[in-house]
Design an enzyme around this catalytic site. Structure first.
Site, PDB file in Angstrom:
ATOM      1  N   MET A 219       0.651  -1.189  -0.040  1.00 52.28           N
ATOM      2  CA  MET A 219       0.153  -0.026   0.036  1.00 52.28           C
ATOM      3  C   MET A 219       0.754   1.231   0.154  1.00 52.28           C
ATOM      4  SD  MET A 219      -3.397  -0.784   2.120  1.00 52.28           S
ATOM      5  CE  MET A 219      -2.825  -0.692   3.804  1.00 52.28           C
TER       6      MET A 219
ATOM      7  N   HIS B 277       9.511  -3.524   2.877  1.00 50.07           N
ATOM      8  CA  HIS B 277       9.022  -3.696   1.546  1.00 50.07           C
ATOM      9  C   HIS B 277      10.339  -4.047   0.711  1.00 50.07           C
ATOM     10  CE1 HIS B 277       5.682  -1.016   2.964  1.00 50.07           C
ATOM     11  NE2 HIS B 277       5.187  -1.976   2.501  1.00 50.07           N
TER      12      HIS B 277
END
Ligand code: PAF
Length: 283
Positions: free
Chosen positions: A32, A39
């Site tokens: 998101m 990430h």
């Protein structure tokens, strides 16, 4: 390196079809945005598992049970895209909301059992939103493998089940939680903590690790969890939603530690909801 940005499902499919036609495999990293080292570690793992890497960036309104939380969610596409280029990401899929949920969109993907309890008990509709959007991303991309962080352990279990139940034909891989030097699990929400709260935050991970160590060598589960809860509150957290020991695969509650398990928690600090979990292995 400039990264290609796809805004439509058709553009994403064209890219992936091109890779597949050339005999290449494709890994998907759904996010998101507001990207951090957690990430980036998924992207690195993705690169070892496939020839091409697609990162998705979509702040999914259907998984926010609280509209203020959705409004406050950081949106940093430009810097996210700039960070992904040098990591060798091939495509960033960043669709607008209307592309993902056009007028009349009516389908919900719900994974029974695994979605109940833990975060599911405190965030009504959250896991339906997650399962729905991730099913869409899997089918839109037709990737071969998808990577998710173990920090969202319940989410990972739900996505694995959903992909299996729907025969999507994608391999779902869980990657270890990335932590700050003081043990705090990386999360986009950490940026919302005040300086003081940031200093208090690692108490959650500390309490989980020390309870996990004690339980794995035979300490009674219930009082050990009660002690962990006290440690977290004493450190300055305002509320502990849950600390629970669950079987690692099925997420069934554990009364006697016999199989690989997970100690999972959610707690509030400085108006921010933090989650974490650690493995508990029987010795
Ligand atoms: O973990 C997240 O960031 C989100 O829940 C996900 C998997 C990208 C779905 O929106």
């Amino acid at each position: 390196m400039m990264i290609a940005i796809a805004r439509t499902v058709a553009a994403l499919r064209e890219k992936v079809a091109g890779y597949h036609d050339a005999g290449e495999t494709v890994a998907l990293v759904p996010t998101m945005g507001a990207l951090h080292e957690g990430h980036f570690s998924l992207v690195q793992a993705a690169r070892t598992r496939a020839d091409r890497v697609v990162v998705t960036l979509f702040v999914n309104p259907k998984q926010f049970n609280n509209p203020n939380d959705l409004a406050a969610y950081p949106r940093t596409e430009e810097s996210d895209a700039a960070a992904l280029g040098p990591l060798g990401v091939d495509v960033l899929f960043a669709p607008p909301v209307e592309e993902m949920y056009p007028d009349g969109f009516s389908t919900v993907v719900r994974v029974d059992g695994l979605s109940e309890g833990l975060c599911g008990a405190f965030r009504p509709g959250h896991f339906e939103g997650v399962a729905t959007v991730v099913a869409k991303l899997f089918l839109q991309s037709r990737a071969d493998v998808a990577l998710f962080g173990e920090k969202d352990f319940q989410q990972l279990a739900i996505i694995r089940r959903m992909a299996r139940d729907l025969d999507i034909g994608i391999e779902v891989v869980g990657c270890p939680t990335v932590r700050e030097a003081d043990g705090l699990a990386l999360s986009s929400r950490n940026a919302r903590l005040s300086k003081q709260a940031r200093a208090q935050a690692p108490a959650l991970a500390r309490a989980l690790h020390s309870a996990a160590d004690a339980i794995s060598v035979g300490a009674a589960i219930e009082p050990t969890i009660a002690k962990a809860r006290e440690m977290v509150l004493a450190a300055g957290y305002s509320e502990v939603e849950y600390i629970e020991l669950r079987e690692a695969g099925s997420l069934a509650p554990v009364e006697v530690l016999e199989a690989p398990s997970r100690l999972l928690a959610a707690a509030w600090l400085d108006g921010v909801r933090l989650i974490d979990n650690v493995p508990v292995m029987p010795r």
